[in-house]
Write an enzyme that holds these catalytic residues in place. Structure first.
Site, PDB file in Angstrom:
ATOM      1  N   ASP A 176      67.733  97.023 -71.650  1.00 16.58           N
ATOM      2  CA  ASP A 176      68.451  97.363 -72.737  1.00 16.58           C
ATOM      3  C   ASP A 176      67.831  96.568 -74.023  1.00 16.58           C
ATOM      4  OD1 ASP A 176      70.072  98.998 -74.522  1.00 16.58           O
ATOM      5  OD2 ASP A 176      71.871  97.938 -73.925  1.00 16.58           O
ATOM      6  N   LYS A 204      67.055  86.378 -64.554  1.00 18.99           N
ATOM      7  CA  LYS A 204      67.758  85.011 -65.076  1.00 18.99           C
ATOM      8  C   LYS A 204      67.981  84.226 -63.702  1.00 18.99           C
ATOM      9  CE  LYS A 204      69.124  82.176 -68.197  1.00 18.99           C
ATOM     10  NZ  LYS A 204      68.342  81.131 -68.983  1.00 18.99           N
ATOM     11  N   ASP A 206      65.035  84.812 -71.030  1.00 16.99           N
ATOM     12  CA  ASP A 206      65.062  84.221 -72.414  1.00 16.99           C
ATOM     13  C   ASP A 206      63.660  83.801 -72.783  1.00 16.99           C
ATOM     14  OD1 ASP A 206      65.127  82.467 -70.335  1.00 16.99           O
ATOM     15  OD2 ASP A 206      66.599  81.118 -71.254  1.00 16.99           O
ATOM     16  N   ASP A 234      64.641  97.121 -76.870  1.00 14.71           N
ATOM     17  CA  ASP A 234      65.054  97.415 -78.275  1.00 14.71           C
ATOM     18  C   ASP A 234      63.875  96.352 -78.959  1.00 14.71           C
ATOM     19  OD1 ASP A 234      66.935  99.126 -78.289  1.00 14.71           O
ATOM     20  OD2 ASP A 234      68.140  98.155 -79.675  1.00 14.71           O
ATOM     21  N   TYR A 273      76.295  97.582 -66.351  1.00 15.47           N
ATOM     22  CA  TYR A 273      76.709  98.657 -66.920  1.00 15.47           C
ATOM     23  C   TYR A 273      77.681  99.536 -66.297  1.00 15.47           C
ATOM     24  CZ  TYR A 273      73.964  97.096 -70.964  1.00 15.47           C
ATOM     25  OH  TYR A 273      73.309  96.521 -72.054  1.00 15.47           O
TER      26      TYR A 273
HETATM   27  C1  IPM Z   1      70.054 102.712 -74.455  1.00 17.92           C
HETATM   28  C2  IPM Z   1      71.345 102.501 -75.292  1.00 17.92           C
HETATM   29  C3  IPM Z   1      72.541 103.010 -74.215  1.00 17.92           C
HETATM   30  C4  IPM Z   1      72.507 101.959 -73.101  1.00 17.92           C
HETATM   31  C5  IPM Z   1      73.923 102.867 -74.918  1.00 17.92           C
HETATM   32  C6  IPM Z   1      74.019 103.891 -75.855  1.00 17.92           C
HETATM   33  C7  IPM Z   1      74.856 103.068 -73.625  1.00 17.92           C
HETATM   34  O1  IPM Z   1      71.635 101.336 -76.005  1.00 17.92           O
HETATM   35  O2  IPM Z   1      69.789 103.789 -74.305  1.00 17.92           O
HETATM   36  O3  IPM Z   1      69.409 101.794 -74.686  1.00 17.92           O
HETATM   37  O4  IPM Z   1      72.633 100.620 -73.395  1.00 17.92           O
HETATM   38  O5  IPM Z   1      71.745 102.326 -72.002  1.00 17.92           O
HETATM   39 MG    MG Z   2      69.853 100.280 -75.822  1.00 15.38          MG
END
Ligand code: IPM
Ligand code: MG
Length: 360
Positions: free
Chosen positions: A251, A195, A227, A255, A146
């Site tokens: 990231d 990985k 994975d 989620d 990133y």
């Molecule tokens: C998070 C979000 C951010 C990230 C985006 C919005 C840039 O997905 O905080 O996880 O990837 O860090």
């Molecule tokens: Mg995120």
């Protein structure tokens, strides 16, 4: 004590959920004799509309000079909002990346806790859930893909896009230390996710993590390929205590981790660095579809404020009392729409905030 908090309401549901978190903090202040001063800072889409950029130098300075930062959410609907016709570095999310980098917040802690009261919302089978799970994802936040160099070119009519994934050993060492430190306060287990069967950056990650592990003989370190980790999270999430991983894997896995709790509206997060200054935000996004409708769940933001008290201000019992109030309100059957289930009492954003405040 007096604490200066930079508050970033941001976009979408951000302002509503921040209002509730401030209510709760003010109640903590009254009960425990602290005073919280809030300075509003523009970031994200609202900042673009007002200043042309998602985070101004002045906004970053204000955040730097505060004791801590509390953030709602930034961003809009990608298909609908004009913000997404701007070049990438001027879009709302660029503000978030810039403040993380600007404050050197390289360690992102995202807890994934299955609340007893919300077991019904967990999409996993009962035999997998067992007596619940409680782990944290420790994500590296200011390096890797990133933040690496990127560009898009076109040669002979063929478009080509490049992103680069770079980590040096110092970056790995400092995040690994955070992972082990947190593990020491929890279940003393670190699962480092990479990985390494493909990527050089992962092979270095694995080596350096093993070196750091020597400083923490009490902590058990295991390695897992990303994975496989994605699979293990739905197969046996109870095996995890601290998942330590680089930026992009963190990231994605965070989620997934939030989804298996069944309630992303409940999950807080903290972004920390070498100092006490941290940035605290809910793990969910700005949910523009329900903005301004008193439907958003403020609990993740309220729990983020609790993390701020704990990690930035060392106010342990104050943090505990917010967490206990959240549990008490859930136990009484109050739910926002995202965690609603049969025979529970549906409340809006404001009511949820008031109920939690009243419990403290
Ligand atoms: C998070 C979000 C951010 C990230 C985006 C919005 C840039 O997905 O905080 O996880 O990837 O860090
Ligand atoms: Mg995120």
């Amino acid at each position: 004590m007096n604490y200066n908090i930079a508050v970033i309401p941001g976009d979408g549901i951000g302002p509503e959920i921040i209002t509730e978190a401030k209510k709760v903090l003010d109640r903590i202040g009254e009960n425990y004799g602290h005073s919280f001063q809030y300075t509003e800072v523009l970031m994200g889409g609202v900042s673009i509309d007002a200043t042309g950029v998602p985070l101004t130098e002045e906004a970053l300075e204000t955040a730097k000079n505060s004791d801590s930062v509390l953030l709602g959410a930034v961003g809009g609907n990608v298909g609908q909002s004009n913000w997404y016709n701007l070049p990438p570095h001027l879009r709302p999310e660029a503000g978030l990346l810039a403040i993380r980098k600007g404050l050197n917040l390289f360690a992102n802690i995202r807890p994934a806790v299955l609340y007893d009261e919300l077991k019904g919302a967990c999409p996993l089978k009962d035999e997998i859930i067992g007596d619940g799970f409680d782990f944290v994802v420790m994500r590296e936040l200011t390096g890797g893909l990133y933040f690496g160099a990127r560009h898009t070119t076109e040669e002979n009519g063929v478009r080509k896009a490049t992103d680069t994934l770079v980590y040096d050993e110092k970056e790995i060492k400092r995040i690994a230390r955070w992972g082990f430190e947190i593990a020491m306060k929890r279940g003393k287990k670190v699962c480092s996710v990479d990985k390494a069967n493909v990527l050089d950056s992962s092979r270095l990650w694995r080596q350096v993590t093993k070196e750091v592990a020597k400083e923490y003989p009490e902590v058990e370190l295991t390695d897992m390929l990303v994975d496989n980790c994605a699979m293990q999270l739905v197969k046996n999430p109870r095996q995890f205590d601290v998942i330590l991983t680089e930026n992009m894997f963190g990231d994605i896995l965070s989620d997934e981790a939030s989804m298996i709790t069944g309630s992303i509206g409940m999950l807080a997060s903290a972004s920390l660095g070498d100092t006490k200054l941290g940035l605290y935000e809910p793990s969910h996004g700005s949910a523009p579809d329900i903005a301004g409708q008193n439907k958003a769940n403020p609990i993740a933001t309220i729990l983020s404020a609790a993390m701020m008290l704990r990690y930035s201000f060392d106010l342990e019992k104050e943090a505990d009392s917010i967490e206990a109030a959240v549990k008490a309100v859930l136990k009484k059957g109050y739910r926002t729409v995202d965690i609603m289930s049969e025979s529970m009492k549906l409340v809006g954003t404001r009511e949820m905030g008031e109920l939690i405040k009243a419990e403290i």
